[in-house]
Design a protein around this motif. Sequence first.
Motif, short mmCIF file in Angstrom:
data_model
loop_
_atom_site.label_atom_id
_atom_site.label_comp_id
_atom_site.label_asym_id
_atom_site.label_seq_id
_atom_site.Cartn_x
_atom_site.Cartn_y
_atom_site.Cartn_z
N LEU A 13 2.00 -65.11 81.08
CA LEU A 13 3.05 -64.14 81.38
C LEU A 13 4.41 -64.68 80.97
O LEU A 13 4.77 -65.81 81.30
CB LEU A 13 3.05 -63.83 82.88
CG LEU A 13 1.77 -63.17 83.41
CD1 LEU A 13 1.79 -63.14 84.94
CD2 LEU A 13 1.62 -61.75 82.86
N ASN A 47 2.29 -59.83 78.76
CA ASN A 47 1.10 -60.66 78.85
C ASN A 47 0.72 -61.05 77.43
O ASN A 47 0.31 -60.21 76.63
CB ASN A 47 -0.05 -59.92 79.53
CG ASN A 47 -1.21 -60.85 79.87
OD1 ASN A 47 -1.21 -62.03 79.52
ND2 ASN A 47 -2.20 -60.32 80.56
N CYS A 80 4.01 -57.37 86.47
CA CYS A 80 2.77 -58.15 86.45
C CYS A 80 2.25 -58.32 87.88
O CYS A 80 2.88 -57.90 88.85
CB CYS A 80 3.01 -59.51 85.79
SG CYS A 80 4.07 -60.63 86.76
#
Length: 226
Positions: free
Chosen positions: A34, A57, A49
Amino acid sequence: LLLTLRFLGKGDFYSEVGDLHGVSRVLGAVDGTLVPIIAPHDNEEVYVCRKGYHALNIQAVVNSNMRFNDVVARWPGSANDAGIFDNCGLKRHLELNDVGMLLGDSGYPLRHYLMTPVLRPQGIQQTAYNVAHARGRVVVERAFGLLKSRFRCLHKTGGCLMFSPDKCAQIVTACIHLHNLCLDRHVPMPGTVLKQDGQDMDQQPLAVPAPNHSGVLHRNILINRY
């Protein structure tokens, strides 16, 4: 150890020994990481996220030298690793061409070209396979940690990237190219290397596809070598 013993006992060429044991067919390890970004104006919610911040991502394949060989930098933070891999060109290439296999964590589906750990290992062989698999796969986590240590703009300690998602993806890709250049030029590693913020399966928002027959067969062949 098996490769060394066979070489000492038989005197085979290294390439033949590697082919016999399937080592030379491991293309690298795949994982996602991430990268925090500012909340975008469009479709803001899909970039949140699992940890509650806006991110991309990033999927990458890394070889044993921590070199990035394949990168997908276009998915929002809410996308899970299995879904990203299922929609990437590399997956389709591996399905159609017998060129080798990847190592992935339990967030990925077991396929003949993608080896994952045994979730509940039973016996010495399955346990040994999992240990060897983990040692091989950890290189991608180390590579992400090194990447973010060299380029703190990709890590939460550096804040977040203050651009559109497309621009942020370009920045991530540029940093990865620079990372590979650092390896080529033997640039010393940073004094402190960050640990990869792992994305474990139990934290994945979507179910992982079930293993298929060919994947189970190929993994069992590897397990039986231990």
